[in-house]
Design a protein around this motif. Structure first.
Motif, PDB file in Angstrom:
ATOM      1  N   ARG A 374       0.856  -1.418   0.060  1.00  0.00           N
ATOM      2  CA  ARG A 374       0.128   0.135   0.133  1.00  0.00           C
ATOM      3  C   ARG A 374       0.798   1.180  -0.085  1.00  0.00           C
ATOM      4  O   ARG A 374       1.994   1.247   0.393  1.00  0.00           O
ATOM      5  N   ASP A 375       0.354   2.274  -0.335  1.00  0.00           N
ATOM      6  CA  ASP A 375       0.917   3.553  -0.388  1.00  0.00           C
ATOM      7  C   ASP A 375       0.895   4.278   0.870  1.00  0.00           C
ATOM      8  O   ASP A 375      -0.403   4.734   1.314  1.00  0.00           O
ATOM      9  N   ARG A 381      -4.541   2.717  -1.878  1.00  0.00           N
ATOM     10  CA  ARG A 381      -4.218   2.442  -3.017  1.00  0.00           C
ATOM     11  C   ARG A 381      -2.675   1.730  -2.857  1.00  0.00           C
ATOM     12  O   ARG A 381      -2.345   1.812  -1.957  1.00  0.00           O
ATOM     13  N   LEU A 383       1.079   1.090  -3.843  1.00  0.00           N
ATOM     14  CA  LEU A 383       2.209   2.043  -4.330  1.00  0.00           C
ATOM     15  C   LEU A 383       2.255   2.430  -6.006  1.00  0.00           C
ATOM     16  O   LEU A 383       1.896   1.302  -6.764  1.00  0.00           O
ATOM     17  N   TYR A 386       4.214  -0.041  -8.097  1.00  0.00           N
ATOM     18  CA  TYR A 386       3.718  -1.546  -8.321  1.00  0.00           C
ATOM     19  C   TYR A 386       2.375  -1.616  -9.318  1.00  0.00           C
ATOM     20  O   TYR A 386       2.331  -2.731  -9.327  1.00  0.00           O
ATOM     21  N   ASP A 387       1.976  -0.609  -9.447  1.00  0.00           N
ATOM     22  CA  ASP A 387       0.828  -0.560 -10.405  1.00  0.00           C
ATOM     23  C   ASP A 387       1.018  -0.481 -11.961  1.00  0.00           C
ATOM     24  O   ASP A 387       1.514   0.434 -12.375  1.00  0.00           O
ATOM     25  N   GLY A 398       5.780  -5.008  -8.324  1.00  0.00           N
ATOM     26  CA  GLY A 398       4.630  -5.373  -7.274  1.00  0.00           C
ATOM     27  C   GLY A 398       4.765  -6.817  -6.807  1.00  0.00           C
ATOM     28  O   GLY A 398       4.638  -7.408  -5.578  1.00  0.00           O
TER      29      GLY A 398
END
Length: 413
Positions: A374-375, A381, A383, A386-387, A398
């Motif tokens: 997670r961010d 959301r 990070l 990683y998206d 990720g």
């Protein structure tokens, strides 16, 4: 992560040997027929798996060359073929196993001299009953770890809908006409497929390993977002970490992810509860299961609005695994803020379920994937690094973060 030890681990230690012996699948998961060396199961270890996710039209007269990636090696192999989701007996006229030519993951060519014929009870052809898997005789082919195998199948008859895995994220190959399973050069395989047909597992003999671990999950485990034909799903990356361990701590890794899969409903393939025995608990040498399931129950249609139903599904998975002496690692559900199906109400359910996973003292261990990806500036959301762009799945970086967050000591006592 701190290892979680419970009193029931003493029980698990007493039945470790049973964990090395794949029991028969339960009736509601589709039966499994193990035709080769049932009295010697402890010498076999699962090195690769895919879970049947549905059916596709049959390809009578064609040959299919499935490309699969090993996690551990062994002195011989055996292949699992499936008609679990079909509606008529499946006639496979020929099955072969070979090493893919080295360094060419997009090639249908076999490494010279490596191609072997797989037999079933001594015969080159096999008829797989409706609702069943069958396992080949041992194939005399030394299998390296971290290598690609070519498993080629040919069926001349139309056996009805083909059991397959929809989203392989791997280039597989089709030869439109004739039995080309024994071809070393793959020139006849002119069509690329994104699916695995009929083949659902590979075991190896006398692997330098203590058994196998199954990753039971949805598209996050299946590999959505990772690089095509590169084996960078988080279970692949977990396998690379495990290969650095001494043999007595090493495990094969079996990927039982299905895109769209749910805990409770038959959507995106059989539900996790329905397929648990066939895809996880009955696999060769299984010692532990990592469960990353639930996001599709929360955000899918129809959505699951009661977190207690999801929590009950986890309990049932743990009970069934413990009855076979198999450890269960619970993974928290990762963020999906920004995804099209995200709502605050669904996010509240995800957070409630994650609190249960962390605190209920249900699992033998917990891996906090949510915290790992997670961010910190927006914990709903993942990070941005990683998206892959859809705010739900993971790119290669990720996937690496997920694999690296698993405490390897939690997978074995």
């Amino acid at each position: 992560m701190t290892r979680v030890i419970k009193a029931r681990d003493l029980f698990t230690a007493l039945v470790t040997v049973l964990a090395l012996v794949p029991p028969a699948a339960s009736a509601n998961a589709g039966s499994t027929s193990l035709t080769a060396h049932d009295d010697d199961q402890a010498r076999w270890t699962g090195t690769w798996e895919t879970a049947p996710s549905g059916t596709a039209p049959a390809l009578p007269g064609a040959s299919i060359r499935n490309v699969v990636h090993t996690s551990v090696g062994g002195s011989a192999a055996r292949v699992r073929v499936s008609n679990r989701l079909g509606n008529a007996p499946l006639q496979l006229d020929a099955v072969t196993v070979a090493l893919q030519e080295w360094g060419r993951p997009m090639s249908p060519n076999a490494a010279p001299g490596s191609l072997r014929v797989a037999t079933f009870a001594g015969r080159r052809s096999v008829t797989v009953p409706v609702g069943q898997d069958m396992v080949s005789d041992p194939v005399d082919l030394p299998v390296p770890a971290d290598a690609n195998l070519l498993i080629s199948v040919h069926t001349s008859a139309d056996s009805g809908p083909a059991t397959y895995h929809r989203s392989a994220f791997q280039a597989n190959f089709l030869a439109r006409e004739g039995d080309r399973t024994a071809d070393e050069p793959g020139t006849a395989y002119t069509v690329t497929l994104d699916n695995w047909y009929y083949v659902t597992g590979v075991d190896v003999l006398d692997a330098p390993a203590a058994g196998s671990v199954v990753a039971l999950g949805d598209s996050l485990t299946d590999g959505t977002g990772s690089t095509y034909s590169a084996n960078r799903r988080w279970p692949d990356l977990l396998a690379a970490r495990l290969r650095t361990l001494p043999a007595y701590r090493r495990l094969g890794v079996l990927n039982a992810g299905i895109s769209g899969n749910r805990l409770l409903l038959e959507n995106g393939g059989p539900s996790a509860l329905t397929r648990l025995d066939a895809d996880a608990l009955s696999r060769a040498g299984v010692r532990a299961v990592i469960v990353l399931e639930g996001i599709n129950d929360i955000k899918g249609t129809p959505e699951q609005t009661d977190p207690l139903a999801i929590e009950d599904a986890y309990r049932r998975i743990v009970e069934r695994a413990h009855a076979r002496g198999i450890r269960v690692v619970g993974a928290t559900i990762t963020p999906y803020g920004g995804y099209s199906a995200y709502t605050e109400r669904r996010e509240a359910i995800r957070l409630t379920v994650n609190a249960f996973i962390r605190n209920a003292d249900l699992f033998d261990a917990v891996v906090d994937f949510d915290a790992a990806v997670r961010d910190p500036a927006d914990p709903h959301r993942i990070l941005p690094a990683y998206d892959p762009g859809d705010h739900l799945h993971f790119n290669d970086t990720g996937m690496r973060a997920l694999a690296d967050d698993i405490d390897l000591d939690t997978l074995l006592l």
